[in-house]
Design a protein around this motif. Structure first.
Motif, PDB file in Angstrom:
ATOM      1  N   UNK A 179       0.841  -1.191   0.000  1.00 59.37           N
ATOM      2  CA  UNK A 179       0.000   0.000   0.000  1.00 59.37           C
ATOM      3  C   UNK A 179       0.880   1.247   0.000  1.00 59.37           C
ATOM      4  N   UNK A 180       0.313   2.359  -0.441  1.00 54.29           N
ATOM      5  CA  UNK A 180       1.098   3.581  -0.581  1.00 54.29           C
ATOM      6  C   UNK A 180       0.294   4.793  -0.132  1.00 54.29           C
ATOM      7  N   UNK A 181       0.991   5.774   0.398  1.00 52.49           N
ATOM      8  CA  UNK A 181       0.395   7.056   0.712  1.00 52.49           C
ATOM      9  C   UNK A 181       0.327   7.896  -0.565  1.00 52.49           C
ATOM     10  N   UNK A 182      -0.495   8.928  -0.595  1.00 54.77           N
ATOM     11  CA  UNK A 182      -0.568   9.771  -1.799  1.00 54.77           C
ATOM     12  C   UNK A 182       0.771  10.426  -2.114  1.00 54.77           C
ATOM     13  N   UNK A 183       1.054  10.591  -3.390  1.00 51.90           N
ATOM     14  CA  UNK A 183       2.295  11.250  -3.819  1.00 51.90           C
ATOM     15  C   UNK A 183       2.227  12.740  -3.516  1.00 51.90           C
ATOM     16  N   UNK A 184       3.371  13.293  -3.123  1.00 51.21           N
ATOM     17  CA  UNK A 184       3.477  14.722  -2.832  1.00 51.21           C
ATOM     18  C   UNK A 184       4.087  15.447  -4.033  1.00 51.21           C
ATOM     19  N   UNK A 192      13.468  -0.264 -11.416  1.00 54.75           N
ATOM     20  CA  UNK A 192      12.647  -0.271 -12.612  1.00 54.75           C
ATOM     21  C   UNK A 192      13.262   0.522 -13.745  1.00 54.75           C
ATOM     22  N   UNK A 193      12.558   0.563 -14.859  1.00 56.60           N
ATOM     23  CA  UNK A 193      13.013   1.313 -16.028  1.00 56.60           C
ATOM     24  C   UNK A 193      12.825   2.813 -15.795  1.00 56.60           C
ATOM     25  N   UNK A 194      13.618   3.598 -16.498  1.00 58.07           N
ATOM     26  CA  UNK A 194      13.542   5.053 -16.370  1.00 58.07           C
ATOM     27  C   UNK A 194      12.125   5.550 -16.646  1.00 58.07           C
ATOM     28  N   UNK A 195      11.686   6.501 -15.855  1.00 57.00           N
ATOM     29  CA  UNK A 195      10.361   7.103 -16.008  1.00 57.00           C
ATOM     30  C   UNK A 195      10.464   8.305 -16.932  1.00 57.00           C
ATOM     31  N   UNK A 196       9.656   8.313 -17.957  1.00 62.49           N
ATOM     32  CA  UNK A 196       9.676   9.402 -18.950  1.00 62.49           C
ATOM     33  C   UNK A 196       8.719  10.516 -18.510  1.00 62.49           C
ATOM     34  N   UNK A 197       9.262  11.694 -18.286  1.00 62.57           N
ATOM     35  CA  UNK A 197       8.465  12.855 -17.884  1.00 62.57           C
ATOM     36  C   UNK A 197       8.530  13.968 -18.925  1.00 62.57           C
ATOM     37  N   UNK A 198       9.066  13.671 -20.091  1.00 62.91           N
ATOM     38  CA  UNK A 198       9.315  14.707 -21.093  1.00 62.91           C
ATOM     39  C   UNK A 198       8.042  15.430 -21.516  1.00 62.91           C
ATOM     40  N   UNK A 250       3.255   9.847 -11.417  1.00 64.95           N
ATOM     41  CA  UNK A 250       3.927   8.946 -12.359  1.00 64.95           C
ATOM     42  C   UNK A 250       5.120   8.274 -11.685  1.00 64.95           C
ATOM     43  N   UNK A 251       5.836   9.030 -10.841  1.00 69.86           N
ATOM     44  CA  UNK A 251       6.938   8.434 -10.088  1.00 69.86           C
ATOM     45  C   UNK A 251       6.417   7.332  -9.163  1.00 69.86           C
ATOM     46  N   UNK A 252       5.332   7.635  -8.460  1.00 69.59           N
ATOM     47  CA  UNK A 252       4.766   6.641  -7.550  1.00 69.59           C
ATOM     48  C   UNK A 252       4.222   5.444  -8.315  1.00 69.59           C
ATOM     49  N   UNK A 253       3.652   5.681  -9.483  1.00 67.28           N
ATOM     50  CA  UNK A 253       3.136   4.570 -10.295  1.00 67.28           C
ATOM     51  C   UNK A 253       4.263   3.622 -10.700  1.00 67.28           C
ATOM     52  N   UNK A 254       5.448   4.175 -10.956  1.00 66.90           N
ATOM     53  CA  UNK A 254       6.587   3.325 -11.291  1.00 66.90           C
ATOM     54  C   UNK A 254       6.960   2.416 -10.134  1.00 66.90           C
ATOM     55  N   UNK A 300       4.255  -0.342  -9.741  1.00 69.60           N
ATOM     56  CA  UNK A 300       4.401  -1.422 -10.721  1.00 69.60           C
ATOM     57  C   UNK A 300       5.426  -2.447 -10.248  1.00 69.60           C
ATOM     58  N   UNK A 301       6.511  -1.971  -9.668  1.00 69.62           N
ATOM     59  CA  UNK A 301       7.510  -2.893  -9.119  1.00 69.62           C
ATOM     60  C   UNK A 301       6.950  -3.661  -7.932  1.00 69.62           C
ATOM     61  N   UNK A 302       6.144  -3.000  -7.107  1.00 70.21           N
ATOM     62  CA  UNK A 302       5.524  -3.669  -5.963  1.00 70.21           C
ATOM     63  C   UNK A 302       4.619  -4.804  -6.427  1.00 70.21           C
ATOM     64  N   UNK A 303       3.892  -4.564  -7.518  1.00 67.33           N
ATOM     65  CA  UNK A 303       3.012  -5.611  -8.030  1.00 67.33           C
ATOM     66  C   UNK A 303       3.816  -6.781  -8.592  1.00 67.33           C
ATOM     67  N   UNK A 304       4.957  -6.490  -9.211  1.00 68.38           N
ATOM     68  CA  UNK A 304       5.833  -7.571  -9.663  1.00 68.38           C
ATOM     69  C   UNK A 304       6.306  -8.402  -8.478  1.00 68.38           C
ATOM     70  N   UNK A 305       6.661  -7.720  -7.408  1.00 69.92           N
ATOM     71  CA  UNK A 305       7.131  -8.429  -6.223  1.00 69.92           C
ATOM     72  C   UNK A 305       6.012  -9.269  -5.619  1.00 69.92           C
ATOM     73  N   UNK A 306       4.825  -8.698  -5.530  1.00 68.95           N
ATOM     74  CA  UNK A 306       3.702  -9.438  -4.961  1.00 68.95           C
ATOM     75  C   UNK A 306       3.372 -10.662  -5.805  1.00 68.95           C
ATOM     76  N   UNK A 307       3.563 -10.556  -7.114  1.00 72.13           N
ATOM     77  CA  UNK A 307       3.263 -11.672  -8.010  1.00 72.13           C
ATOM     78  C   UNK A 307       4.333 -12.751  -7.957  1.00 72.13           C
ATOM     79  N   UNK A 308       5.430 -12.483  -7.222  1.00 73.42           N
ATOM     80  CA  UNK A 308       6.451 -13.510  -7.065  1.00 73.42           C
ATOM     81  C   UNK A 308       7.523 -13.441  -8.119  1.00 73.42           C
ATOM     82  N   UNK A 309       7.931 -12.223  -8.522  1.00 74.50           N
ATOM     83  CA  UNK A 309       8.980 -12.090  -9.520  1.00 74.50           C
ATOM     84  C   UNK A 309      10.226 -12.846  -9.070  1.00 74.50           C
TER      85      UNK A 309
END
Length: 285
Positions: free
Chosen positions: A174-179, A228-234, A252-256, A259-268
């Motif tokens: 779980x995550x707190x809102x991004x600042x 994770x992979x670089x986040x594109x903010x251009x 977008x930073x928090x979403x990156x 996504x890694x957290x979900x990979x971990x939860x899925x048993x990467x």
């Protein structure tokens, strides 16, 4: 390097001003800080997590060199999240060793022994400070600008938590809102590459980490660090002055990280490190 105005400094207590000046002085001597971290910090981090560390995604850092600047954004559940992240980047990559980890002012800047602990535990890399009180918003404007200025120096790594504060909930996914402050730094530091990281398995107790590392089976308390992979903010930089763009960049930073957290939860599949392998500079899965 950018300095606060007299008015911005005036909002700090005498103790906080003194601690800031110490951090500012250390920031100008990265070689000395690196040598300190090569010794004391190496021993401390290895003793508390060296047997339990698993790393995934170092290939996402392989394309960066000594003159690249990276803004590393990570989840925040332990006091020591960025200790282990910086250790991996410090000893298992060829990335630059000029590192900063801005921190909220509590303890490290407003406690009598705070600067000494900051020096002992990080070589004063927990800099610049972010003040909690609203009446110190002017100094925080400086701190954000200083972060941007530091990232414009080639070969700089900075770690930030998009959540802003430590998430004390029971669910590690779980995550707190991004600042929005993270988004502002990410958008204004145009030369910095933004890399997400998810950390799992750390507590906020050094005694607990030491015990788990040496007195319990390592596989029972693994520490997973996922890059994770670089986040594109251009697409957001043209609107960097707008509050909505800053919030979108932070999200977008928090979403990156999510996504890694979900990979971990899925048993990467995360390959375990060998004993002491935290110090080996090598390719990772």
């Amino acid at each position: 390097m950018l300095q606060p105005t007299d008015e911005q400094l005036a909002s700090l207590t005498r103790r906080e001003r003194r601690a800031f000046r110490i951090g500012d002085a250390f920031s100008r001597h990265p070689v000395a800080v690196a040598r300190f971290n090569d010794t004391f910090m190496a021993l401390m981090i290895w003793s508390c997590g060296g047997r339990r560390l698993r790393v995934h995604g170092l290939k996402n850092l392989a394309g960066f060199g000594a003159n690249d600047s990276l803004l590393v954004v990570a989840n925040h559940r332990s006091f020591f999240d960025f200790y282990i992240v910086s250790a991996v980047m410090y000893w298992r990559t060829t990335l630059p060793r000029r590192m900063f980890f801005p921190v909220r002012s509590t303890f490290f800047y407003d406690h009598p022994i705070g600067p000494a602990v900051n020096i002992a535990m990080s070589g004063m890399r927990m800099f610049p400070p972010i003040m909690r009180e609203r009446e110190r918003a002017g100094f925080n404007l400086f701190s954000v600008a200083r972060c941007v200025a530091e990232l414009e120096v080639p070969g700089t790594i900075m770690g930030l938590h998009p959540e802003g504060t430590r998430n004390k909930g029971d669910d590690p996914y779980s995550f707190l809102p991004a600042q929005s402050g993270v988004g502002k730094i990410a958008l204004e530091a145009k030369s910095a590459h933004v890399i997400p990281v998810f950390v799992h398995g750390m507590t906020s107790s050094l005694a607990t980490e030491f015990k788990r590392n040496w007195r319990e089976p390592p596989q029972d308390h693994m520490i997973d660090v996922m890059f994770g992979k670089e986040i594109d903010l251009s697409d957001l930089r043209a609107s960097a002055a707008r509050a909505a763009a800053l919030k979108r960049a932070s999200n977008r930073c928090l979403d990156g990280i999510k996504a890694l957290a979900e990979e971990h939860r899925a048993g990467v599949d995360v390959a375990p490190s060998r004993l002491g392998n935290i110090f080996a500079r090598e390719a990772a899965v």
